[in-house]
Design a protein around this motif. Sequence first.
Motif, PDB file in Angstrom:
ATOM      1  N   SER A 435      -3.996 -36.911 -14.446  1.00 56.55           N
ATOM      2  CA  SER A 435      -4.349 -37.072 -15.860  1.00 56.55           C
ATOM      3  C   SER A 435      -5.066 -35.854 -16.411  1.00 56.55           C
ATOM      4  CB  SER A 435      -5.217 -38.320 -16.043  1.00 56.55           C
ATOM      5  OG  SER A 435      -6.331 -38.303 -15.189  1.00 56.55           O
ATOM      6  N   LEU A 436      -5.870 -35.204 -15.587  1.00 57.74           N
ATOM      7  CA  LEU A 436      -6.594 -34.008 -16.020  1.00 57.74           C
ATOM      8  C   LEU A 436      -5.622 -32.934 -16.478  1.00 57.74           C
ATOM      9  CD1 LEU A 436      -9.734 -33.552 -15.853  1.00 57.74           C
ATOM     10  CD2 LEU A 436      -9.279 -32.092 -13.892  1.00 57.74           C
ATOM     11  N   GLN A 437      -4.638 -32.603 -15.628  1.00 59.35           N
ATOM     12  CA  GLN A 437      -3.675 -31.558 -15.967  1.00 59.35           C
ATOM     13  C   GLN A 437      -2.751 -31.994 -17.106  1.00 59.35           C
ATOM     14  OE1 GLN A 437      -4.143 -32.627 -12.735  1.00 59.35           O
ATOM     15  NE2 GLN A 437      -5.434 -30.898 -12.120  1.00 59.35           N
ATOM     16  N   CYS A 438      -2.391 -33.276 -17.130  1.00 59.89           N
ATOM     17  CA  CYS A 438      -1.507 -33.764 -18.196  1.00 59.89           C
ATOM     18  C   CYS A 438      -2.149 -33.571 -19.566  1.00 59.89           C
ATOM     19  CB  CYS A 438      -1.173 -35.243 -17.975  1.00 59.89           C
ATOM     20  SG  CYS A 438      -0.084 -35.551 -16.566  1.00 59.89           S
ATOM     21  N   TYR A 439      -3.417 -33.943 -19.693  1.00 60.91           N
ATOM     22  CA  TYR A 439      -4.091 -33.838 -20.992  1.00 60.91           C
ATOM     23  C   TYR A 439      -4.332 -32.385 -21.368  1.00 60.91           C
ATOM     24  CZ  TYR A 439      -7.326 -34.936 -24.788  1.00 60.91           C
ATOM     25  OH  TYR A 439      -7.928 -35.039 -26.023  1.00 60.91           O
ATOM     26  N   MET A 440      -4.705 -31.554 -20.403  1.00 59.52           N
ATOM     27  CA  MET A 440      -4.930 -30.129 -20.676  1.00 59.52           C
ATOM     28  C   MET A 440      -3.636 -29.456 -21.107  1.00 59.52           C
ATOM     29  SD  MET A 440      -7.479 -29.266 -17.466  1.00 59.52           S
ATOM     30  CE  MET A 440      -7.536 -27.500 -17.766  1.00 59.52           C
ATOM     31  N   ASN A 441      -2.535 -29.778 -20.425  1.00 59.04           N
ATOM     32  CA  ASN A 441      -1.241 -29.200 -20.760  1.00 59.04           C
ATOM     33  C   ASN A 441      -0.753 -29.667 -22.127  1.00 59.04           C
ATOM     34  OD1 ASN A 441       1.353 -27.790 -19.904  1.00 59.04           O
ATOM     35  ND2 ASN A 441       2.129 -29.858 -20.239  1.00 59.04           N
ATOM     36  N   GLU A 442      -1.025 -30.945 -22.427  1.00 60.00           N
ATOM     37  CA  GLU A 442      -0.555 -31.536 -23.686  1.00 60.00           C
ATOM     38  C   GLU A 442      -1.335 -31.028 -24.897  1.00 60.00           C
ATOM     39  OE1 GLU A 442      -0.314 -36.021 -25.700  1.00 60.00           O
ATOM     40  OE2 GLU A 442      -0.974 -35.771 -23.628  1.00 60.00           O
ATOM     41  N   THR A 443      -2.661 -30.877 -24.737  1.00 61.97           N
ATOM     42  CA  THR A 443      -3.517 -30.568 -25.891  1.00 61.97           C
ATOM     43  C   THR A 443      -4.074 -29.163 -25.900  1.00 61.97           C
ATOM     44  OG1 THR A 443      -5.532 -31.350 -24.767  1.00 61.97           O
ATOM     45  CG2 THR A 443      -4.213 -33.002 -25.957  1.00 61.97           C
ATOM     46  N   GLY A 444      -4.037 -28.481 -24.760  1.00 66.56           N
ATOM     47  CA  GLY A 444      -4.659 -27.163 -24.677  1.00 66.56           C
ATOM     48  C   GLY A 444      -6.168 -27.227 -24.538  1.00 66.56           C
ATOM     49  N   ALA A 445      -6.704 -28.412 -24.277  1.00 64.51           N
ATOM     50  CA  ALA A 445      -8.151 -28.588 -24.147  1.00 64.51           C
ATOM     51  C   ALA A 445      -8.653 -27.934 -22.860  1.00 64.51           C
ATOM     52  CB  ALA A 445      -8.506 -30.070 -24.148  1.00 64.51           C
ATOM     53  N   SER A 446      -9.924 -27.552 -22.858  1.00 69.32           N
ATOM     54  CA  SER A 446     -10.540 -26.994 -21.657  1.00 69.32           C
ATOM     55  C   SER A 446     -10.731 -28.103 -20.620  1.00 69.32           C
ATOM     56  CB  SER A 446     -11.898 -26.387 -21.998  1.00 69.32           C
ATOM     57  OG  SER A 446     -12.809 -27.410 -22.399  1.00 69.32           O
TER      58      SER A 446
END
Length: 533
Positions: A435-446
């Motif tokens: 989930s960490l990588q999915c959200y970072m990849n999806e949103t560009g969030a740190s």
Amino acid sequence: MVNLWAMQEEKHMERVTKMKEDVKDLICSEMPRVEKLEQIDAVQRLGLGYHFEEEIKNALRAITNGTTNRSWAFDGDLHATALRFRLLRQNGFTVEQGVFERFMTEDASGFQESLREDVKGLLSLYEASFYGFTGEAIMDEARTFSSACLENLKGDGVWSKRIDHALDMPVHWRPNRLEARWFMDMYEEDRLDRSNPVLLDLAKLDFNIVQSVYRDEVSKLARWWVNLGLNKMDFCRDRLMEHYLWNALMVYEPQFGVFREMSTKVTCMITLMDDVYDIFGTWEELQLLTTFIERWDISEIDKLPPTIRTCFLAMYNTTNEIGYWTVKDRGFNIIPYLHRLWVNQGKSWLEEAKWYHEGYKPSLKEYLNASVTSIGGHVVLFCSYFATSDKLSKETLEYLCSIPNVMYCSSLILRLTNDLSTSSAELARGDNFKSLQCYMNETGASEEATRHHLKRLVREAWKQMNEDALGHNPCSGSGSRRFLGACLNLARASQLFYQYGDGHGIPDRETKDNLRSILIQPVSIRVAATASS
């Protein structure tokens, strides 16, 4: 030696029976309301609540005294008001967040500044805030305010241990057995509570008796695991002790050994098959394996590769063994329902394998749609119902197979806490995006912002689960009380195992310490019995 041990055991049981009667009298006796609340809290935090469920319910019912929750409060006593709120929600009573309005500013923008020095009240408010439901703004503010104040009061004399313990993890998120072990020492050490020596002695004896039950159970499971031969497969995680601990924390009462046995076996199968899908099988082999899970037929099992065939047979036979027990003991065939859940597991495992083999990066929503199932919480929670309830019905089992909110939220917390602690290690061993990588990849969030977002999802899941498990629930009632408790306890065990890292995949010092505390090291007991007061 055996006869001497039997005599000692009989002596212990006689002592326990006498002390239980003394504690019943204590709970039912007349005393000031604040003192009664503190005694009830001590009984439950010492791990004795399961012995006195009816007495505690009746005592809390009497404390409410037939008045409305909003109007009944301890004027100006934040500790008593917050403790009452927590104990009522913890034990299934309706209580509104409005009882805290009297401690807020006139414009209701926050809590009064004068409360910042009330350490006891702040601790109680902090613990109560974790029993909030979705949309309860006062409880959110209570958590923000109390946690900030307690951070500033760290190291404040006699309260320092309690503050550190609470900020590390609130009591609502802690498994009962481990909280009991810690609270015994605290109850004995300080004089902040109205300590009762009989209560403490009973807690210690009871803890050791339950621990001896656990040791017998895990010894039998160890023989089962070795006889299966799966402990020799070098690609999969051999975590029998951790699996047993997890399930003992979920349903800890000694009379439910059947659940711990069946659910530990199921958990072993979940980890085994998860490793087959994640790191062992080829894409073609995993497609074939999923077909076998869907068909639930071993007539052409030789089509599977030898190692995967062995793993599938272990899952198949373990499920049928559980089904045999349920038919024999409960007169109900549970296999069709378990099979349905295994099919869901297989499909979700295959979906994740497909993403990996195709190099696909799912969105967080796509990921959670599969991974909240693949982590296995649904199957284990389903076991907690039919293994602890003596009233099985097709309607209830169908309802549970539909995965109601309380099951989903518990499994979501398991999934997210797992991902927050294991992502790097699992990616390194060839596992999928988490989930960490999915959200970072999806949103560009740190990564920091992503972790903040996922922790917020955990908190929101807890609020919803509180409402479902402690408030009104379609699956409520005496037959489902243990099931609802197991939903809460699965989330608690998850946060315990993953609090400081991957305490399941790579058992850390904390996990080993917890195993010793719950399964190995008995509590020290005074030789002489304490006279009851």
